[in-house]
Design a protein around this motif. Structure first.
Motif, short mmCIF file in Angstrom:
data_model
loop_
_atom_site.label_atom_id
_atom_site.label_comp_id
_atom_site.label_asym_id
_atom_site.label_seq_id
_atom_site.Cartn_x
_atom_site.Cartn_y
_atom_site.Cartn_z
N SER A 84 0.85 -1.19 0.00
CA SER A 84 0.00 0.00 0.00
C SER A 84 0.88 1.24 0.00
CB SER A 84 -0.94 0.01 1.21
OG SER A 84 -0.20 0.17 2.41
N PHE A 100 -4.56 7.13 -0.68
CA PHE A 100 -4.25 5.75 -0.31
C PHE A 100 -4.55 4.82 -1.48
CE2 PHE A 100 -5.77 1.62 1.27
CZ PHE A 100 -4.67 1.21 2.00
N VAL A 102 -3.96 0.36 -2.48
CA VAL A 102 -3.55 -0.94 -1.94
C VAL A 102 -3.75 -2.03 -2.98
CG1 VAL A 102 -5.83 -1.40 -0.93
CG2 VAL A 102 -3.81 -2.51 0.04
N GLY A 114 -5.14 -6.58 3.29
CA GLY A 114 -5.55 -5.23 2.88
C GLY A 114 -6.06 -4.43 4.06
N LEU A 118 -4.30 -1.03 5.48
CA LEU A 118 -5.10 0.18 5.67
C LEU A 118 -5.01 0.67 7.11
CD1 LEU A 118 -7.21 2.29 4.76
CD2 LEU A 118 -8.97 0.58 5.28
N SER A 121 -1.72 2.25 7.83
CA SER A 121 -1.62 3.53 7.11
C SER A 121 -2.42 4.62 7.82
CB SER A 121 -2.11 3.38 5.67
OG SER A 121 -1.29 2.49 4.96
#
Length: 181
Positions: A84, A100, A102, A114, A118, A121
């Motif tokens: 990502s 963002f 991914v 994923g 996320l 992040s």
């Protein structure tokens, strides 16, 4: 920017989420091509907008040095299976936000990779004064839209007939954002 390595164990699958390093560049180039060929959820078809190892090295170096960028990889048994990026903007009027994106190899869907990319992040963004995270998602990718909504993203708009797929049909792109006051 660099984050601390995080360990995860989901459904018996152990993996690491960590910052990308230059040594990952060649693997990331190959992974991106493979993921683009596995799903139409991505913007590119397999091989389009190809980035070679040198290109990924440059991206990793830029992202590592920038306070507004973050490049993460997910690794299982020393193999990168997803990544990502959060990409910021140097323009003052947009300095409060990042975009963002991914991708995860299809073989590893369902293990929260994923989700954890996320989550890490967003944690980084919240800890570093990033006020808004934006993303684009294919309208038919309901699983991803539901995930983003669980993390506070809202639909901000729809780009109608934004892309054409192999079935020669047009699809909409959903624009989502998460604002952190």
């Amino acid at each position: 920017m660099i984050i601390d390595k995080q360990l995860f164990n989901v459904k018996g699958r152990k993996y690491i989420v960590r910052s990308a390093i230059k040594e990952d560049a060649s693997d990331l180039s190959q992974l991106r091509v493979q993921v683009d060929g596995e799903t139409e959820n991505m913007d590119r078809e397999k091989g389009e907008a190809f980035i070679d190892g040198v290109g990924f090295e440059q991206i990793i170096e830029t992202d590592t040095e920038s306070e507004k960028n973050l490049f993460l990889v997910a690794e299982i048994e020393d193999r990168i299976v997803g990544f990502s990026r959060c990409a910021g903007n140097d323009l003052k009027r947009f300095s409060h936000k990042v975009e963002f994106g991914v991708c995860v190899l299809k073989k590893y869907w369902g293990y929260g990779i994923g989700n954890n990319l996320l989550k890490e992040s967003l944690s980084w963004a919240d800890s570093n004064g990033i006020k808004k995270v934006t993303l684009n998602v294919l309208e038919t990718n309901e699983k991803a839209i539901n995930l983003y909504e669980r993390y506070g993203f809202e639909i901000e708009g729809v780009l109608k007939n934004d892309r054409i797929h192999s079935d020669n049909e047009f699809y909409n792109t959903v624009i989502m954002g998460r604002f952190n006051k």
